[in-house]
Design an enzyme around this catalytic site. Structure first.
Site, PDB file in Angstrom:
ATOM      1  N   CYS A  76       1.836  12.030   3.316  1.00  7.70           N
ATOM      2  CA  CYS A  76       2.959  11.112   3.501  1.00  7.70           C
ATOM      3  C   CYS A  76       3.887  11.589   4.619  1.00  7.70           C
ATOM      4  O   CYS A  76       4.538  12.625   4.490  1.00  7.70           O
ATOM      5  CB  CYS A  76       3.708  10.997   2.171  1.00  7.70           C
ATOM      6  SG  CYS A  76       5.304  10.188   2.259  1.00  7.70           S
ATOM      7  N   CYS A  79       7.557  11.886   3.610  1.00  2.00           N
ATOM      8  CA  CYS A  79       7.737  13.061   2.747  1.00  2.00           C
ATOM      9  C   CYS A  79       7.911  14.316   3.593  1.00  2.00           C
ATOM     10  O   CYS A  79       8.754  15.170   3.287  1.00  2.00           O
ATOM     11  CB  CYS A  79       6.532  13.236   1.816  1.00  2.00           C
ATOM     12  SG  CYS A  79       6.276  11.873   0.668  1.00  2.00           S
TER      13      CYS A  79
END
Length: 150
Positions: A76, A79
């Site tokens: 991600c 993230c």
């Protein structure tokens, strides 16, 4: 490991920690390393702690008054963008910070209704009180934490 065995293991570790503190004389305040590991000291860790199981998260949340849990995935991009902010929150706020890899702990992510990452859950006194989905700046997250850690 069954739930009963996991619970007994948690109790054993807590008992050992308490006994160690009593032997060493709790309150001497000696911390030789800036990175405090909550599992060894019981103090709020200054680095994000990686969660290994649902029972580990339960223990972590019950050990600390205010906990920010970062549900993330290695793949991600947002993230990864949030990672330095999460580390800074661990260092500079009174909240304990935990990281949950949703690919490894899919059941735990599902249990907390995490359908997108990054998702941050803030716990206060063992209960989830706030949910933030997506990347937020340090000031926004620190303010959120301070509302419960005050």
């Amino acid at each position: 490991m069954s739930d009963a065995e996991e619970l007994e293991d948690i109790r054993r570790r807590k008992r050992e920690r308490l006994e160690r503190r009593l032997r060493e004389g709790e309150g001497d305040g000696d911390v030789s390393d800036g990175d405090v590991d909550a599992d060894e000291s019981g103090r709020t860790p200054t680095t994000p702690q990686h969660i290994e199981s649902a029972s580990h998260l339960d223990e972590f949340v019950s050990t600390h008054g205010v906990v920010l849990v970062d549900f993330y995935a290695d793949w991600c991009g947002p993230c990864k963008m949030l990672e330095p902010t999460v580390a800074q929150l661990a260092r500079e706020t009174p909240a304990a910070v935990a990281k949950v890899d949703i690919d490894t702990l899919q059941g735990l992510a599902s249990q907390y209704g995490v359908s997108g990452v990054p998702t941050l859950l803030l716990f206060s006194d063992g209960e989830p009180v706030e949910r933030v989905v997506g990347v937020r700046d340090y000031g926004t997250l620190a303010s959120l934490v301070s509302g419960y850690a005050g």
